[in-house]
Design an enzyme around this catalytic site. Structure first.
Site, PDB file in Angstrom:
ATOM      1  N   LYS A  16      44.201 -12.481  -6.178  1.00 50.59           N
ATOM      2  CA  LYS A  16      44.316 -13.190  -7.494  1.00 50.59           C
ATOM      3  C   LYS A  16      43.611 -12.344  -8.624  1.00 50.59           C
ATOM      4  O   LYS A  16      43.999 -12.607  -9.859  1.00 50.59           O
ATOM      5  CB  LYS A  16      43.679 -14.579  -7.140  1.00 50.59           C
ATOM      6  CG  LYS A  16      44.098 -15.253  -6.176  1.00 50.59           C
ATOM      7  CD  LYS A  16      43.250 -16.551  -6.134  1.00 50.59           C
ATOM      8  CE  LYS A  16      41.844 -16.535  -5.594  1.00 50.59           C
ATOM      9  NZ  LYS A  16      41.822 -15.982  -4.044  1.00 50.59           N
ATOM     10  N   ARG A  92      39.316 -24.969  -6.180  1.00 58.48           N
ATOM     11  CA  ARG A  92      39.151 -24.677  -4.864  1.00 58.48           C
ATOM     12  C   ARG A  92      39.152 -25.845  -3.817  1.00 58.48           C
ATOM     13  O   ARG A  92      38.986 -25.703  -2.497  1.00 58.48           O
ATOM     14  CB  ARG A  92      38.057 -23.616  -4.289  1.00 58.48           C
ATOM     15  CG  ARG A  92      38.246 -22.323  -4.449  1.00 58.48           C
ATOM     16  CD  ARG A  92      36.991 -21.238  -4.248  1.00 58.48           C
ATOM     17  NE  ARG A  92      37.169 -20.130  -3.516  1.00 58.48           N
ATOM     18  CZ  ARG A  92      37.293 -19.010  -4.208  1.00 58.48           C
ATOM     19  NH1 ARG A  92      37.241 -19.097  -5.607  1.00 58.48           N
ATOM     20  NH2 ARG A  92      37.062 -17.723  -3.697  1.00 58.48           N
ATOM     21  N   ARG A 131      38.127  -3.690   0.390  1.00 58.08           N
ATOM     22  CA  ARG A 131      37.846  -3.977  -1.329  1.00 58.08           C
ATOM     23  C   ARG A 131      36.584  -3.165  -1.551  1.00 58.08           C
ATOM     24  O   ARG A 131      35.446  -3.256  -1.040  1.00 58.08           O
ATOM     25  CB  ARG A 131      38.081  -5.271  -1.549  1.00 58.08           C
ATOM     26  CG  ARG A 131      37.783  -5.608  -2.913  1.00 58.08           C
ATOM     27  CD  ARG A 131      38.398  -6.822  -3.272  1.00 58.08           C
ATOM     28  NE  ARG A 131      37.305  -8.068  -3.036  1.00 58.08           N
ATOM     29  CZ  ARG A 131      37.780  -9.119  -3.024  1.00 58.08           C
ATOM     30  NH1 ARG A 131      39.077  -9.736  -3.853  1.00 58.08           N
ATOM     31  NH2 ARG A 131      36.978 -10.125  -2.421  1.00 58.08           N
ATOM     32  N   ARG A 164      31.035  -5.847  -2.603  1.00 53.29           N
ATOM     33  CA  ARG A 164      30.547  -7.196  -2.446  1.00 53.29           C
ATOM     34  C   ARG A 164      29.950  -7.473  -1.257  1.00 53.29           C
ATOM     35  O   ARG A 164      30.621  -7.303  -0.065  1.00 53.29           O
ATOM     36  CB  ARG A 164      31.622  -8.156  -3.031  1.00 53.29           C
ATOM     37  CG  ARG A 164      32.052  -7.984  -4.411  1.00 53.29           C
ATOM     38  CD  ARG A 164      33.371  -9.070  -4.667  1.00 53.29           C
ATOM     39  NE  ARG A 164      33.323 -10.494  -4.102  1.00 53.29           N
ATOM     40  CZ  ARG A 164      34.092 -11.214  -4.092  1.00 53.29           C
ATOM     41  NH1 ARG A 164      35.243 -10.893  -5.025  1.00 53.29           N
ATOM     42  NH2 ARG A 164      34.321 -12.315  -3.817  1.00 53.29           N
ATOM     43  N   ARG A 175      34.533 -17.038   4.960  1.00 53.94           N
ATOM     44  CA  ARG A 175      35.385 -17.519   3.566  1.00 53.94           C
ATOM     45  C   ARG A 175      36.857 -17.926   3.977  1.00 53.94           C
ATOM     46  O   ARG A 175      37.457 -18.946   3.222  1.00 53.94           O
ATOM     47  CB  ARG A 175      35.481 -16.268   2.530  1.00 53.94           C
ATOM     48  CG  ARG A 175      34.024 -15.958   1.778  1.00 53.94           C
ATOM     49  CD  ARG A 175      34.128 -14.720   1.391  1.00 53.94           C
ATOM     50  NE  ARG A 175      34.817 -14.609   0.080  1.00 53.94           N
ATOM     51  CZ  ARG A 175      35.281 -13.310  -0.007  1.00 53.94           C
ATOM     52  NH1 ARG A 175      35.223 -12.368   0.310  1.00 53.94           N
ATOM     53  NH2 ARG A 175      36.230 -13.197  -1.129  1.00 53.94           N
TER      54      ARG A 175
HETATM   55  P1  AMP Z   1      35.631 -15.302  -5.559  1.00 51.06           P
HETATM   56  O1  AMP Z   1      35.474 -13.983  -6.385  1.00 51.06           O
HETATM   57  O2  AMP Z   1      36.826 -16.193  -6.254  1.00 51.06           O
HETATM   58  O3  AMP Z   1      36.337 -14.874  -4.287  1.00 51.06           O
HETATM   59  O4  AMP Z   1      34.600 -16.118  -5.489  1.00 51.06           O
HETATM   60  C1  AMP Z   1      33.388 -15.530  -4.585  1.00 51.06           C
HETATM   61  C2  AMP Z   1      32.459 -16.671  -4.393  1.00 51.06           C
HETATM   62  O5  AMP Z   1      32.035 -17.512  -5.597  1.00 51.06           O
HETATM   63  C3  AMP Z   1      33.106 -17.824  -3.507  1.00 51.06           C
HETATM   64  O6  AMP Z   1      33.236 -17.453  -2.018  1.00 51.06           O
HETATM   65  C4  AMP Z   1      32.264 -19.040  -3.655  1.00 51.06           C
HETATM   66  O7  AMP Z   1      30.996 -18.841  -3.077  1.00 51.06           O
HETATM   67  C5  AMP Z   1      31.938 -18.792  -5.245  1.00 51.06           C
HETATM   68  N1  AMP Z   1      33.142 -19.565  -6.142  1.00 51.06           N
HETATM   69  C6  AMP Z   1      33.888 -19.039  -7.046  1.00 51.06           C
HETATM   70  N2  AMP Z   1      34.886 -19.939  -7.347  1.00 51.06           N
HETATM   71  C7  AMP Z   1      34.313 -20.998  -6.832  1.00 51.06           C
HETATM   72  C8  AMP Z   1      34.763 -22.284  -6.933  1.00 51.06           C
HETATM   73  N3  AMP Z   1      36.072 -22.774  -7.635  1.00 51.06           N
HETATM   74  N4  AMP Z   1      34.339 -23.518  -6.289  1.00 51.06           N
HETATM   75  C9  AMP Z   1      33.269 -23.166  -5.612  1.00 51.06           C
HETATM   76  N5  AMP Z   1      32.708 -21.968  -5.504  1.00 51.06           N
HETATM   77  C10 AMP Z   1      33.211 -20.799  -5.879  1.00 51.06           C
END
Ligand code: AMP
Length: 225
Positions: A16, A92, A131, A164, A175
């Site tokens: 994404k 999400r 990553r 990360r 996740r």
């Molecule tokens: P990402 O970079 O999209 O993988 O997001 C990293 C982390 O941020 C996720 O594992 C969640 O802890 C938090 N996060 C990001 N977007 C959301 C969302 N829409 N709702 C809830 N938590 C989020």
């Protein structure tokens, strides 16, 4: 014409962030990635960051009301309305999707178009564990493809490469579990509304990028920037 909204859906590691960047470059949309916004808040040590960190480190979702508030504020910005928005990592959960639907209606956006990036689970685990990310500009690399590892310098901006915390094995498993339980139901949610397009996001990055851009172009009515 109504403001445009494009949603990128898909499990962690589906691409994404990578392909979202290509879409915004091509079509001029504003990239709103909730994960990036939350990581920036953690790095800056704000109240939002303090609240979000414990969930993020554990691979869990930050509470809906926190994330919905962040996105709503972005969608209300005049520049975002004028250029259109690419939502990456949001919604999400079903409550997030419902809140998004209300916000898009209220703020004068059209029906969103949803691209679902489809990748087999074993490939997701492989991608996430290799990553690496630039601390400074957020560029995404892969240890096996780009040969960049923690402590190296980003070829784009010279920033430091890191891994990360939530790309470590235990958080990856959590996740993916959270994705299946809370986010995968959004596929049916958008499919039943006739808004979903599936994109095969497995394979060589250039080929996937071409497929993603073609699907985005169809969604956006054939307009490049
Ligand atoms: P990402 O970079 O999209 O993988 O997001 C990293 C982390 O941020 C996720 O594992 C969640 O802890 C938090 N996060 C990001 N977007 C959301 C969302 N829409 N709702 C809830 N938590 C989020």
């Amino acid at each position: 014409m109504a403001a445009q909204a494009l949603i990128l859906l898909g499990p962690p590691g589906a691409g994404k962030g990578t392909h979202g960047s290509a879409i915004v470059e091509q079509f001029g949309l504003v990239h709103v990635a909730t994960g990036d916004i939350l990581r920036a808040a953690v790095a800056a040590g704000t109240e939002l960051g303090r609240q979000a960190k414990k969930y993020m480190d554990a691979g869990e979702l930050v509470p809906d009301d926190v994330v919905i508030g962040i996105v709503r504020e972005k969608l209300a910005e005049e520049e975002v309305k004028a250029r259109g928005v690419l939502l990456d990592g949001f919604p999400r959960t079903i409550p997030q999707a419902e809140a998004l639907g209300d916000a898009l209606d209220e703020l004068g956006y059209g029906e969103p178009c949803v691209l679902n990036l489809v990748v087999p689970e074993e490939e997701l685990v492989r991608r996430l564990s290799s990553r690496r990310v630039c601390k400074q500009c957020g560029a995404i690399y892969n240890l096996n493809i780009d040969g960049l590892d923690v402590g190296d310098k980003c070829p784009k901006c010279g920033g430091e490469i890191y891994q990360r915390d939530d790309d470590k094995p235990e958080a990856i498993r959590e996740r993916l579990r959270v994705y299946k339980e809370q986010t995968a139901p959004l596929i049916e949610y958008y499919q039943s509304r006739g808004l979903l397009r599936e994109v095969d996001a497995n394979g060589q990055i250039d080929e996937v990028r071409a497929r993603v851009l073609a699907a985005a172009r169809e969604c956006l009515g054939g307009k490049d920037q």
